[in-house]
Design a protein around this motif. Structure first.
Motif, PDB file in Angstrom:
ATOM      1  N   ASP A 202       0.977  -1.263  -0.090  1.00  0.00           N
ATOM      2  CA  ASP A 202      -0.059  -0.062  -0.133  1.00  0.00           C
ATOM      3  C   ASP A 202       0.830   1.238   0.053  1.00  0.00           C
ATOM      4  N   LEU A 203       1.715   1.293   0.792  1.00  0.00           N
ATOM      5  CA  LEU A 203       2.800   2.245   1.114  1.00  0.00           C
ATOM      6  C   LEU A 203       3.376   2.685  -0.333  1.00  0.00           C
ATOM      7  N   LEU A 204       3.965   1.770  -0.660  1.00  0.00           N
ATOM      8  CA  LEU A 204       4.689   1.661  -1.801  1.00  0.00           C
ATOM      9  C   LEU A 204       3.738   2.424  -3.020  1.00  0.00           C
ATOM     10  N   VAL A 205       2.659   1.593  -3.115  1.00  0.00           N
ATOM     11  CA  VAL A 205       1.863   2.497  -4.425  1.00  0.00           C
ATOM     12  C   VAL A 205       1.499   3.727  -4.223  1.00  0.00           C
ATOM     13  N   SER A 206       1.157   4.128  -2.882  1.00  0.00           N
ATOM     14  CA  SER A 206       0.691   5.497  -2.919  1.00  0.00           C
ATOM     15  C   SER A 206       2.091   6.464  -2.820  1.00  0.00           C
ATOM     16  N   ALA A 207       3.301   6.018  -2.582  1.00  0.00           N
ATOM     17  CA  ALA A 207       4.654   6.566  -2.610  1.00  0.00           C
ATOM     18  C   ALA A 207       4.647   6.945  -4.310  1.00  0.00           C
ATOM     19  N   LEU A 208       4.311   5.711  -4.987  1.00  0.00           N
ATOM     20  CA  LEU A 208       4.688   5.690  -6.466  1.00  0.00           C
ATOM     21  C   LEU A 208       3.851   6.838  -6.996  1.00  0.00           C
ATOM     22  N   VAL A 209       2.648   6.750  -6.825  1.00  0.00           N
ATOM     23  CA  VAL A 209       1.374   7.458  -7.261  1.00  0.00           C
ATOM     24  C   VAL A 209       1.843   9.078  -6.771  1.00  0.00           C
TER      25      VAL A 209
END
Lengths: 245, 314, 291
Positions: free
Chosen positions: C6-13
Motif C-alpha cells: 500500500d505504502l509503496l503504491v501510494s508513494a509511487l502515485v
C-alpha cells in the motif's frame, strides 16, 4: 621519407544528427606547408578543433609526433607541440599584449622543458615574437586598442609563442587587404624556414597557391582531393564543388 | 613590493587596529569588528574564485557553515583550541570544494554556480537531520570568559579573525601576482583560448575552488564561539552568499583591494542599518546595491576610481 | 507485506503526480536556459511570488488559486519582458562576462526572497480550496486531489507549451533563435523581440507553477531555494532544451523523492535532487537522453 608528424585516420565527428566530418584521413610531413581549403561549413574548423582537442571526435585516431593523442586535453596537445590560431581572434582582453604572449611561454614552454625563464629572458622572448609580427611598439597596450589586422597578428604570435612543431593558421587572412595578406604570408614563410610545419586554412586562393607545397580539399565533411596545388586546382570535382563558386 | 614586505605591513596595520581598539575600550567595537573582519575573509575568499577565474560560487554559506559545524562537532567531543579548529574547518571545506569542483567544473560555468546553490540546500538538509550537532533546533556553544595573555575572549576572537584576514589578503595578493594569477585571468577572459595556449584549466580551477572553500571554512570555524548559538536556518542563510558576492563586486573583482573595500564599506553600512532599521532591511539594501552596481558600475569601485583617474589624465 | 505494498503504491502515485508538477516548475527554465542560454537562477523566486499572490487573493477574496494564477498571467508576462529588456541592455548587448549576468539574477532572487520576508514574515502560508482535502480512491491506489489537480494543470501547461513551440510561427522562431540568430534576421524576425517573448513566457509559467505549489504544500519565502536543486537536477538529467526529456526526468525525480520521503522521512527530500544530480554528473554528464 621522414615519418609523418601528424597522422589522422578515419576521423569522424557528429553534432547530433549532423555529420560534420566523415572518415578523414590525412598525413602531414615534418616541415611541410599544407593548404586546407573548402567551402564554408565543410568542416575545416571542426577538423582543427578535433586535432587540437577543443572538440572530441567520435571515431578515428590522431597521432602526433609518433604519439597517439586521442583523449588528451587541449592544453596537453599544445604542450606536445601543436598550436593553432583561432578563426575569430580570441585574445585575453584583460591582459596586455605582452602578457598575452607570456601565457603560452609560462604554460607551454616552461611546462614542456621544465625550465623557467627569468623575468629578463621572458621579456626578450615576448619582444622577439612581437617584433616578428610587428607589434613591438604595442607591447603595453591592450587587445581592445588593436585593429583587426593587429588582432590577427597577435593571434598568430600567441600560437607561435608556444614554440610549436605544427602550427595551424585558421583563416588568419580573412578580410585583410592585399598588402596585409602579404605581411601574414611573409610571416608564415619565415616560420616555415625555421622548420615549423604549417597547415594553412584559407579562402584566399592566391595565398594558398603561393604558400602551399600540397593542398587538401574538404567538402561537406569529406576529403575530396589531396595533392600538388596545380593538380588540385585542375581537378574537376574540386572545380565543381568549390572553385566554381 | 615584495610579498614579504606587504605581509609585514599588513601585520603592523593589524596590530595598530587591535591595540587601537583595546585603547578605545568599547566592547561593541570588537563585536562589530569581528563581523567585518569575517566579511573581509569571505569576500576575499570568494573573489579568488569568482573574481580571478570568473566562476561564481553562490554557496558561500555552505563552506562557511561547514567550518562552523566542524567546530560544533569537535567541541562536543573534546574542546580544542580555536586555531586547531580553524585548521580542521579549512580542511573540511577545502575537501568539499575540491570534490564539488571535480564533478562540476568540467561543465559550463553556469552549472558550477547552480551546483553551489544546490549544495547549500543539501548541506542544510544534512545538518537538520543530524541530531548530534543539534539538528534544526540548533546547538549552544559556551565560550570561555577569558583566555591567558589576551584577557577578554571576544578580543581573542577578534584577534584571530584579524590574523585570518591578513592571511586571506596576503594569499590573494600572492596569487594575483604569480604565474597562477595569469592562468586564472586567462580562464576568466577566454577559457578555450587558455586551453589552447597550454593552460591546464581544470587543474587551476580546482586549485582556486579548494583555496576559496578552505578560506571560507576557516572563517566559519570561530563563529560558534562568537555567537554562542548555531542553527541551520541562520548559518546557511542567504546573507552570507549575497554579502560575499556583493562585497567583491561592489569593491571591484580584479584585485585584492576590491573585496577589502567592499567588505569594510558594506559591512559598516549593515552594522549601522541593523541597529537603526532592521536586519532584514539591511539585507535588502545589500541586494539592491548589488543589482545596481552590476548594472551601472560593473567594474566596482576600483573601476570607478580607474575611470576617474583616466579621464583626469587623458 | 500488505501494508508495505500500500505504502509503496501510494508513494509511487504521489511521486508521479509530483513529477508532473516538477515538470511545470522546470519548463520555464528549459526555455530560458535551454533555449535562450540565460541562466535565470531567480526562476524559483518568481514561482514563490506566484504562490504568495495566489495566497493573498485566495485569502482576501476566496478565489481559487489556479484561477488567480491565470488572471495574473499577463502581469507575470509583462514582468518577464521587463526583466529581459534590462538584462539584454545591461549584459547581452555589452557582451559582459557571464559573472555579471549571474550576479544580476542572484540579486533578483535575493531581493524577492527578502522582500517577501519583510512583507509576509517567515510563517508558513497555505490556501483554501475545495480539492485540498479529498482523495480519490481506486482500490489500493490513492489519488489525493491536492496532488492530482496541480499535476493535471501542470501537464496541460506543459503540453500547451510543447504545441506552441512546435506548431506556431513564433514558437518555432523561438526554437530557431537558439540555433541561428542570423538566419532568423534574414527571415525578417527580430531576434531580440523573439527572445523577449520567450523569456516573458518562461516567467509567465511561474504564475501557474506558483499556484500549483501552494496547493501542494504550505510555503514560506525560502522554499524557492529548495527548488533550484530540483530544477537543476531535472535539466541535467533530462538534457537541456528538450521538453520531453525534462518531463521524463521530472517524473523520475518525483518518484525517487516520494519513495525517499515515505520510507526515510520527509526531511530528506531536498537532498534527493542533489544526490541524483551528483550521480548524473559523475556517471553520465550528458543526461539520460544525452547528446
Amino acid at each position: 621519407m621522414a615519418p609523418a608528424l601528424l597522422e589522422i585516420a578515419g576521423l569522424s565527428k557528429r553534432f547530433g544528427g549532423f555529420v560534420a566530418l566523415d572518415g578523414i584521413d590525412l598525413n602531414v610531413r615534418p616541415g611541410e606547408r599544407l593548404g586546407l581549403i573548402g567551402p564554408n561549413g565543410s568542416g575545416k574548423s571542426t577538423l582543427v578543433n578535433c586535432i587540437c582537442g577543443t572538440l572530441h571526435n567520435e571515431t578515428g585516431s590522431v597521432i602526433f609526433d609518433g604519439k597517439p593523442i586521442n583523449g588528451l586535453l587541449a592544453h596537453q596537445r599544445t604542450r606536445l607541440g601543436l598550436a593553432r590560431s583561432f578563426q575569430l581572434p580570441r585574445p585575453f582582453m584583460g591582459l596586455s599584449i605582452a602578457d598575452n604572449l607570456r601565457v603560452p611561454l609560462i604554460y607551454t614552454v616552461h611546462a614542456r622543458e621544465g625550465k623557467r625563464f627569468t623575468r629578463a629572458e621572458m621579456e626578450d622572448h615576448c619582444g622577439e615574437f612581437l617584433r616578428l609580427v610587428g607589434l613591438a611598439d604595442k607591447a603595453k597596450k591592450f587587445p581592445r586598442d588593436l585593429s583587426m589586422v593587429e588582432m590577427r597578428k597577435l593571434e598568430l604570435a600567441r600560437a607561435m609563442a608556444a614554440e610549436p612543431k605544427l602550427l595551424i593558421a585558421d583563416e588568419a587572412m580573412a578580410g585583410l587587404s592585399h598588402s596585409e595578406v602579404d605581411d601574414i604570408l611573409a610571416l608564415l614563410a619565415r616560420l616555415s624556414e625555421r622548420g615549423i610545419t604549417i597547415i594553412l586554412i584559407e579562402h584566399i586562393m592566391r595565398a594558398v597557391m603561393a604558400f602551399s607545397q600540397r593542398v587538401v580539399v574538404l567538402v561537406s565533411g569529406k576529403k575530396i582531393a589531396d595533392g600538388l596545388p596545380q593538380d588540385v586546382m585542375r581537378d574537376p570535382e574540386v572545380e565543381r564543388a568549390y572553385l566554381g563558386q | 613590493m615584495r610579498s614579504s614586505v606587504f605581509f609585514l605591513i599588513a601585520v603592523l596595520v593589524g596590530a595598530a587596529v587591535f591595540f587601537g581598539a583595546r585603547f578605545v575600550h568599547n566592547e561593541y567595537i570588537f563585536f562589530a569588528g569581528f563581523v567585518i573582519l569575517q566579511f573581509i575573509v569571505l569576500a576575499t575568499a570568494w573573489n579568488i574564485l569568482g573574481g580571478y577565474t570568473g566562476y561564481v560560487n553562490f554557496g558561500t554559506a555552505a563552506f562557511f557553515a561547514m567550518g562552523a559545524y566542524s567546530t560544533v562537532f569537535v567541541h562536543k567531543l573534546y574542546p580544542l583550541p580555536v586555531p586547531v579548529l580553524i585548521l580542521i574547518g579549512g580542511i573540511v571545506s577545502g575537501i568539499v570544494g575540491f570534490g564539488m569542483g571535480y564533478l562540476t567544473l568540467r561543465l559550463r560555468g553556469a552549472f558550477f554556480s547552480i551546483a553551489t546553490l544546490a549544495l547549500a540546500v543539501v548541506l542544510q538538509t544534512l545538518v537538520v537531520n543530524w541530531t548530534f550537532v543539534g539538528g534544526s533546533r540548533g546547538a549552544y556553544i559556551i565560550r570561555p570568559n577569558t583566555i591567558p595573555l589576551i584577557g577578554n575572549y571576544i578580543e581573542y576572537l577578534f584577534l584571530i579573525m584579524l590574523v585570518l584576514a591578513i592571511i586571506a589578503i596576503t594569499t590573494a595578493r600572492i596569487i594575483e601576482r604569480s604565474q597562477l594569477g595569469y592562468g586564472f585571468a586567462t580562464i576568466r577572459d577566454d577559457e578555450v583560448a587558455a586551453e589552447a595556449s597550454g593552460v591546464p584549466t581544470l587543474r587551476l580551477k580546482l586549485i582556486a575552488t579548494t583555496i576559496s572553500g578552505a578560506l571560507m571554512g576557516m572563517a566559519g570555524a570561530p563563529f560558534p564561539y562568537y555567537i554562542g548559538y548555531v542553527d541551520p536556518a541562520s548559518t546557511f542563510g542567504l546573507a552570507y552568499a549575497v554579502n560575499s558576492i556583493a562585497m567583491p563586486m561592489i569593491g571591484g573583482t580584479t584585485s585584492w583591494i576590491g573585496p577589502l573595500i567592499g567588505a569594510i564599506l558594506l559591512g559598516t553600512i549593515q552594522q549601522v542599518a541593523t541597529v537603526t532599521i532592521s536586519s532584514a532591511a539591511n539585507l535588502l539594501i545589500v541586494g539592491l546595491l548589488l543589482v545596481a552596481f552590476v548594472i551601472i558600475a560593473p567594474k566596482g569601485i576600483i573601476g570607478l576610481v580607474q575611470g576617474f583617474r583616466r579621464s583626469r589624465s587623458g | 507485506m500488505q501494508i508495505q505494498l500500500d505504502l509503496l503504491v501510494s508513494a509511487l502515485v504521489a511521486g508521479i503526480l509530483l513529477g508532473g508538477f516538477y515538470a511545470a516548475v522546470t519548463v520555464g527554465v528549459s526555455i530560458s536556459f535551454g533555449i535562450l542560454d540565460i541562466v535565470n537562477i531567480a526562476h524559483p523566486a518568481f514561482i514563490i511570488l506566484g504562490s504568495y499572490i495566489a495566497y493573498i487573493v485566495n485569502q482576501r477574496l476566496g478565489i481559487d488559486p489556479i484561477v488567480v494564477s491565470i488572471v495574473v498571467l499577463p502581469a507575470f508576462y509583462a514582468l518577464g519582458a521587463l526583466i529581459y529588456q534590462v538584462y539584454h541592455l545591461s549584459f547581452e548587448k555589452r557582451g559582459q562576462d557571464a559573472l555579471r549576468g549571474l550576479a544580476f539574477f542572484f540579486g533578483i532572487l535575493f531581493i524577492t526572497e527578502v522582500g517577501l520576508i519583510l512583507v509576509f514574515g517567515v510563517d508558513y502560508r497555505y490556501v483554501e480550496a475545495a480539492y485540498i482535502g479529498p482523495t480519490l480512491r481506486f482500490g489500493i491506489v490513492n489519488l489525493p486531489l491536492r496532488l492530482l489537480v496541480p499535476c493535471v494543470v501542470s501537464l496541460a501547461l506543459f503540453a500547451g507549451l510543447q504545441l506552441f513551440l512546435t506548431k506556431t510561427f513564433i514558437g518555432r522562431a523561438i526554437m530557431a533563435v537558439a540555433q541561428d540568430q542570423l538566419a532568423l534576421q534574414l527571415m525578417g524576425a527580430d531576434p531580440v523581440r523573439i527572445k523577449r517573448i520567450a523569456f516573458a513566457i518562461s516567467i509567465a509559467t511561474c504564475s501557474i507553477a506558483g499556484a500549483c505549489l501552494i496547493i501542494i504544500q504550505p510555503i514560506e519565502p525560502s522554499v524557492g531555494r529548495e527548488y533550484i536543486g530540483r530544477i537543476f537536477a531535472i535539466c541535467v538529467l533530462g538534457g537541456l532544451g528538450s521538453l520531453p526529456g525534462a518531463l521524463i526526468a521530472a517524473m523520475l525525480l518525483g518518484i525517487i523523492e516520494s519513495l525517499t520521503s515515505t520510507f526515510y522521512g520527509p526531511s530528506w527530500a531536498p537532498a534527493v535532487a542533489f544526490g541524483l544530480l551528483l550521480l548524473t554528473l559523475a556517471l553520465r554528464p550528458a543526461g539520460l537522453l544525452g547528446r
